[in-house]
Design a protein around this motif. Sequence first.
Motif, PDB file in Angstrom:
ATOM      1  N   SER A  35     -12.031  -4.601   0.527  1.00 31.30           N
ATOM      2  CA  SER A  35     -11.047  -3.723  -0.111  1.00 31.30           C
ATOM      3  C   SER A  35     -11.729  -2.520  -0.743  1.00 31.30           C
ATOM      4  CB  SER A  35     -10.290  -4.477  -1.207  1.00 31.30           C
ATOM      5  OG  SER A  35      -9.627  -5.611  -0.704  1.00 31.30           O
ATOM      6  N   ILE A  51      -8.511  -4.869   4.014  1.00 32.91           N
ATOM      7  CA  ILE A  51      -8.567  -5.240   5.422  1.00 32.91           C
ATOM      8  C   ILE A  51      -9.072  -6.665   5.527  1.00 32.91           C
ATOM      9  CG2 ILE A  51     -10.899  -4.248   5.722  1.00 32.91           C
ATOM     10  CD1 ILE A  51      -9.959  -3.390   8.557  1.00 32.91           C
ATOM     11  N   THR A  58      -4.157  -4.877   7.661  1.00 37.34           N
ATOM     12  CA  THR A  58      -4.487  -3.966   6.573  1.00 37.34           C
ATOM     13  C   THR A  58      -3.268  -3.794   5.671  1.00 37.34           C
ATOM     14  OG1 THR A  58      -3.837  -2.039   7.886  1.00 37.34           O
ATOM     15  CG2 THR A  58      -6.157  -2.667   7.957  1.00 37.34           C
ATOM     16  N   SER A  71     -11.077   0.729   7.593  1.00 35.01           N
ATOM     17  CA  SER A  71     -11.559   0.114   8.825  1.00 35.01           C
ATOM     18  C   SER A  71     -12.886  -0.580   8.527  1.00 35.01           C
ATOM     19  CB  SER A  71     -11.725   1.154   9.941  1.00 35.01           C
ATOM     20  OG  SER A  71     -12.682   2.138   9.573  1.00 35.01           O
TER      21      SER A  71
END
Length: 116
Positions: A35, A51, A58, A71
């Motif tokens: 995070s 994520i 997400t 990502s």
Amino acid sequence: QVQLVESGGGLVQPGGSLRLSCAASGFTFGRFAMSWYRQAPGKERELVARITSAGGNTNYADSVKGRFTISRDNAKNTVYLQMNSLKPEDTAVYYCNADNYYFNYWGQGTQVTVSS
């Protein structure tokens, strides 16, 4: 030892972009959700984006939806936060966080300042 090292912060004009990176070491990165949190002066730390461990899911704070993208690259033990259309209210220290059922780790933070 566990390390989370953030980079990519800085000063940017409103409407600009930045990409934050967080390099992890000392734990099994692929087994942790990752995070990004932020804390502005005088405010509480807040979750920006998260994520899951494999990257399949997400979620985002409402204030950044459509502008920020989280990502991860499990081969590089790195998580990213692409920040577009930055606003002055995005100014804060941004922290990387790793969590699973048992452990919770924090980075030292990187300053993001959005100002003209």
